[in-house]
Design a protein around this motif. Structure first.
Motif, mmCIF file in Angstrom:
data_model
loop_
_atom_site.group_PDB
_atom_site.id
_atom_site.type_symbol
_atom_site.label_atom_id
_atom_site.label_comp_id
_atom_site.label_asym_id
_atom_site.label_seq_id
_atom_site.Cartn_x
_atom_site.Cartn_y
_atom_site.Cartn_z
ATOM 1 N N VAL A 199 42.309 54.127 35.962
ATOM 2 C CA VAL A 199 43.351 53.110 35.709
ATOM 3 C C VAL A 199 43.872 53.366 34.800
ATOM 4 N N ASN A 200 45.262 52.343 35.445
ATOM 5 C CA ASN A 200 46.845 53.187 34.299
ATOM 6 C C ASN A 200 47.227 51.792 33.439
ATOM 7 N N ASP A 201 47.150 51.473 32.589
ATOM 8 C CA ASP A 201 47.698 50.843 31.630
ATOM 9 C C ASP A 201 49.212 50.463 31.851
ATOM 10 N N GLY A 202 48.947 48.696 31.955
ATOM 11 C CA GLY A 202 49.780 47.888 32.601
ATOM 12 C C GLY A 202 49.597 47.821 34.369
ATOM 13 N N ALA A 203 48.459 48.410 34.796
ATOM 14 C CA ALA A 203 48.218 48.003 35.889
ATOM 15 C C ALA A 203 48.105 46.259 36.171
ATOM 16 N N ILE A 204 48.508 45.684 37.104
ATOM 17 C CA ILE A 204 47.678 44.488 37.680
ATOM 18 C C ILE A 204 46.854 44.900 38.600
ATOM 19 N N LEU A 205 45.304 44.024 37.908
ATOM 20 C CA LEU A 205 44.340 43.839 38.944
ATOM 21 C C LEU A 205 44.068 43.062 39.538
ATOM 22 N N PRO A 206 44.401 41.537 39.538
ATOM 23 C CA PRO A 206 44.037 40.511 40.045
ATOM 24 C C PRO A 206 45.753 39.815 41.267
ATOM 25 N N ARG A 207 44.693 39.963 42.429
ATOM 26 C CA ARG A 207 45.572 39.508 43.462
ATOM 27 C C ARG A 207 45.969 38.443 43.711
ATOM 28 N N GLU A 208 46.525 37.690 44.174
ATOM 29 C CA GLU A 208 47.540 36.445 44.501
ATOM 30 C C GLU A 208 46.423 35.273 44.913
ATOM 31 N N GLY A 210 42.732 34.966 47.591
ATOM 32 C CA GLY A 210 41.600 34.920 48.389
ATOM 33 C C GLY A 210 42.380 35.962 49.885
ATOM 34 N N ILE A 211 43.323 35.807 50.291
ATOM 35 C CA ILE A 211 43.911 35.797 51.698
ATOM 36 C C ILE A 211 45.401 36.703 51.431
ATOM 37 N N SER A 212 45.381 36.802 49.851
ATOM 38 C CA SER A 212 47.151 37.903 49.729
ATOM 39 C C SER A 212 46.387 38.839 49.193
ATOM 40 N N SER A 213 46.357 40.076 49.879
ATOM 41 C CA SER A 213 46.235 40.755 48.433
ATOM 42 C C SER A 213 47.631 41.416 47.780
ATOM 43 N N LYS A 214 48.702 40.682 47.546
ATOM 44 C CA LYS A 214 50.113 41.149 46.969
ATOM 45 C C LYS A 214 49.730 40.674 45.149
ATOM 46 N N PRO A 215 50.496 41.122 44.263
ATOM 47 C CA PRO A 215 49.902 40.726 42.886
ATOM 48 C C PRO A 215 50.205 39.472 41.995
ATOM 49 N N MET A 216 49.013 39.259 41.348
ATOM 50 C CA MET A 216 48.974 37.692 41.179
ATOM 51 C C MET A 216 50.147 37.776 39.991
ATOM 52 N N LYS A 217 50.945 36.359 39.850
ATOM 53 C CA LYS A 217 52.492 35.965 38.998
ATOM 54 C C LYS A 217 51.594 36.184 37.766
ATOM 55 N N GLY A 218 51.928 36.274 36.544
ATOM 56 C CA GLY A 218 51.703 35.701 35.429
ATOM 57 C C GLY A 218 50.222 36.474 34.526
ATOM 58 N N SER A 219 49.299 37.408 35.532
ATOM 59 C CA SER A 219 47.932 37.990 35.636
ATOM 60 C C SER A 219 47.922 39.000 34.282
ATOM 61 N N VAL A 220 46.897 39.139 33.414
ATOM 62 C CA VAL A 220 46.960 40.908 32.349
ATOM 63 C C VAL A 220 47.249 41.325 32.557
ATOM 64 N N THR A 221 47.640 42.016 32.423
ATOM 65 C CA THR A 221 47.324 43.118 32.645
ATOM 66 C C THR A 221 46.555 44.473 31.957
ATOM 67 N N PHE A 222 46.468 45.459 32.538
ATOM 68 C CA PHE A 222 45.367 45.997 32.028
ATOM 69 C C PHE A 222 45.559 46.726 31.029
ATOM 70 N N SER A 223 44.692 47.407 30.258
ATOM 71 C CA SER A 223 44.860 48.307 28.905
ATOM 72 C C SER A 223 43.736 49.086 28.302
ATOM 73 N N SER A 224 43.723 49.999 28.873
ATOM 74 C CA SER A 224 42.666 50.304 28.400
ATOM 75 C C SER A 224 42.024 50.509 26.849
ATOM 76 N N PRO A 225 40.113 51.082 26.646
ATOM 77 C CA PRO A 225 39.958 51.067 25.446
ATOM 78 C C PRO A 225 40.017 52.372 25.112
ATOM 79 N N GLU A 226 40.548 52.637 23.939
ATOM 80 C CA GLU A 226 41.092 53.808 22.638
ATOM 81 C C GLU A 226 40.070 54.722 23.417
ATOM 82 N N SER A 227 38.932 54.503 23.553
ATOM 83 C CA SER A 227 37.708 55.629 23.751
ATOM 84 C C SER A 227 37.964 56.083 25.364
#
Length: 576
Positions: A199-208, A210-227
């Motif tokens: 899962v890349n850093d900066g990925a947007i996982l939440p969806r718009e 339950g009936i839309s698979s487009k990314p949610m606007k303004g959602s938290v972007t993914f950031s990997s734990p260092e380990s």
């Protein structure tokens, strides 16, 4: 092959005749830059629309050869062109007027994932696009003038703008091809690095929604734990970082609404490539990964579930188990064994959609109900064997039982959609809260006993309760009707695919129906096993695509399913 002018003459000659006269148009016509084929003509203006295709040579289309040099680039280019063509035809659909479906022009509507579809096919000879047209009529009287508009005014513009390279954004297409090649590179890196997902850093996982698979606007972007952060140097994008999930048993935990299931959902769909802008473009999972859940009431036939269920009070044999109405635990046990048979190397599970008594038995329950009185060996006690003896990793979302911490190799806590590696902390706590020793019986890989019977559910009489016909009945052609993504009917029988969660498109469901029909009519002979039949079909899919299922012509409206979904479909088919 006839000329486009001949098609015009034919249209003029049948104008205002009864609708069946449209049948005379079936054939192939040479236009200036492409070939138009009318493959199937609808029976009346209210019936399913006519099947039409266009073929344009590579010379006329002008795309660089490196954009269709292998299967990956061909599928990616075809997906891109299908989306371009849909944008164009949407401007013209129903602009030709008439009754019923008159004037309809429709093509596959692609989602966020890139799938191999019959809507657009690229071969060494050229590009073929398949779509539907509602032949216009007033009542049931042919309105040939309106169809002439579609074929000679609307369609040439759509083809020119969607399938000629110079009319498209070269940079946009290049980025699309490059993205696909980068995604393929990550999949290969997973194998080399002993990872099951990235899962890349900066990925947007939440969806718009339950009936839309487009990314949610303004959602938290993914950031990997260092380990868990790994770095990859992609061929086109260059350096990229993100969370690598190692092989073994991975637990995803956290409070409610903090993103556990969102991460799991992204991982289960990471078996597919995603389009630019989806947010999950670089969320990549082992392509064999399979999402499993309980399915109360599902059909199970001749499955060796003895790995999980044994010593039933009614003495029923669980090495070759069948039921018309499985319980939650039985269905999940069957699903795991079927997943092993399908070649899955990663199981994805969510505690919320799993049978509680199948997943774990707590210490108090073990004390009250002794081992010899409980026929179920919980998944908790088999997960380690699955990994060490079958090399099948598990990614599990857990929220209620701490017992899973004791078997986990990696523990990821989701905190406000951000992952935290708490593996070391959990190991310390496990020493303070030891798990009661309760070792499962020896591990034995499940065996397949399943012969596909030639008693098939055909149309007609003399069928049993489930729609199966007797051997002596003469076979007839089966009809398949697709009910969206959730399933289809074949003959008189329904195949329920609601809980096959990685089935993402109704066109995949349609293809599964066609594959099952092909198997019932041509492959099931009472000698081949279910795995033999499915593997034969998957081999043909790999080599020929869906064209081998065609009866005279290949239709728009099918997408290639994965091997795992083919197995899932055949396992839910209520065969004798």
């Amino acid at each position: 092959m006839q000329s486009s002018s001949q098609l015009q003459d034919m249209l003029h000659s049948i104008n205002r005749k009864s609708y069946p006269a449209y049948k005379s148009l079936k054939g192939v016509y040479q236009f200036k830059k492409y070939v138009l084929s009318i493959d199937h003509v609808q029976g009346d203006p209210f019936a399913s629309p006519s099947h039409v295709s266009v073929k344009i040579s590579h010379r006329e289309a002008g795309f660089p050869a490196e954009y269709y040099k292998d299967k990956l680039t061909r599928i990616t280019l075809a997906d891109y062109l299908t989306r371009q063509f849909e944008q164009q035809v949407n401007r013209y659909t129903f602009r030709a007027k008439g009754s019923g479906k008159s004037g309809l022009i429709s093509v596959t509507r692609c989602g966020q994932e890139v799938l191999e579809r019959t809507a657009c096919e690229i071969t060494e000879q050229g590009i073929t696009i398949r779509f539907f047209v509602g032949f216009p009529a007033n009542g049931r009287t042919i309105n040939a003038g309106e169809l002439e508009k579609i074929f000679f005014e609307f369609l040439p513009v759509c083809v020119e703008k969607a399938f000629v390279y110079r009319n498209l954004s070269g940079k946009d297409l290049e980025n699309t091809i490059f993205l696909a090649e980068d995604q393929a590179y990550i999949r290969e890196e997973l194998k080399k690095r002993f990872l099951v997902a990235f899962v890349n850093d900066g990925a947007i996982l939440p969806r718009e929604s339950g009936i839309s698979s487009k990314p949610m606007k303004g959602s938290v972007t993914f950031s990997s734990p260092e380990s868990l952060r790994v770095t990859m140097a992609l061929p086109h994008k260059g350096k990229i970082t993100g969370m690598g999930i190692p092989k073994g048993i991975t637990l995803i935990v956290g409070g409610g609404y903090h993103g556990k299931s969102t991460l799991l959902n992204a991982l289960e769909l990471g078996v597919y490539n995603h389009i630019q802008g989806d947010g999950r473009e670089y969320v990549i999972t082992d392509p064999t990964a399979q999402k499993l859940r309980s399915e109360d009431g599902r059909f199970v036939k001749d499955v060796d579930i003895s790995l999980f269920i044994n010593d039933l009070p009614n003495k029923k044999d669980t090495t070759c188990f069948s039921t018309e109405d499985a319980s939650g635990s039985t269905s999940q046990a069957a699903g795991i064994v079927e997943g092993i048979e399908a070649g899955s190397k990663v199981f994805l599970l969510d505690e919320d959609t799993s049978a509680t008594n199948f997943m774990v038995r707590d210490a108090f329950m073990q004390y009250v109900i002794s081992r010899e009185k409980e026929p179920i060996t919980p998944f908790l006690e088999r997960a380690r064997d699955l990994y060490e003896k079958e090399e099948i990793s598990t990614i599990l979302v857990a929220g209620s039982s701490g017992a899973f911490f004791h078997i986990a190799d990696t523990v990821i806590q989701m905190d406000n959609y951000m992952p935290v590696d708490i593996t070391a902390k959990v190991r310390e706590l496990c020493r303070d809260y030891p798990l009661n020793e309760n070792t499962a019986a020896g591990f034995k890989a499940p065996q397949s006993h399943r012969i596909m019977s030639k008693n098939t559910p055909l149309n007609g009489s003399k069928k049993d309760y489930y729609g199966h016909f007797k051997v002596q009945d003469k076979p007839e052609r089966l009809k398949v009707k697709v009910h969206g993504r959730d399933g289809f009917s074949i003959g008189k029988q329904e195949v329920d695919l609601r809980y096959v969660e990685q089935l993402i498109d109704s066109e995949q469901t349609g293809a599964l129906g066609a594959l099952l029909k092909y198997a019932v009519e041509k492959l099931i002979d009472g000698k081949r096993t279910l795995p033999e039949i499915v593997e034969l079909l998957c081999s043909k899919l790999e080599k020929e695509g869906l064209s081998f299922l065609s009866e005279g012509y290949t239709s728009c409206g099918y997408a290639v399913p994965r091997r795992q979904e083919v197995y899932a479909c055949f396992n839910r088919y209520r065969r004798p």
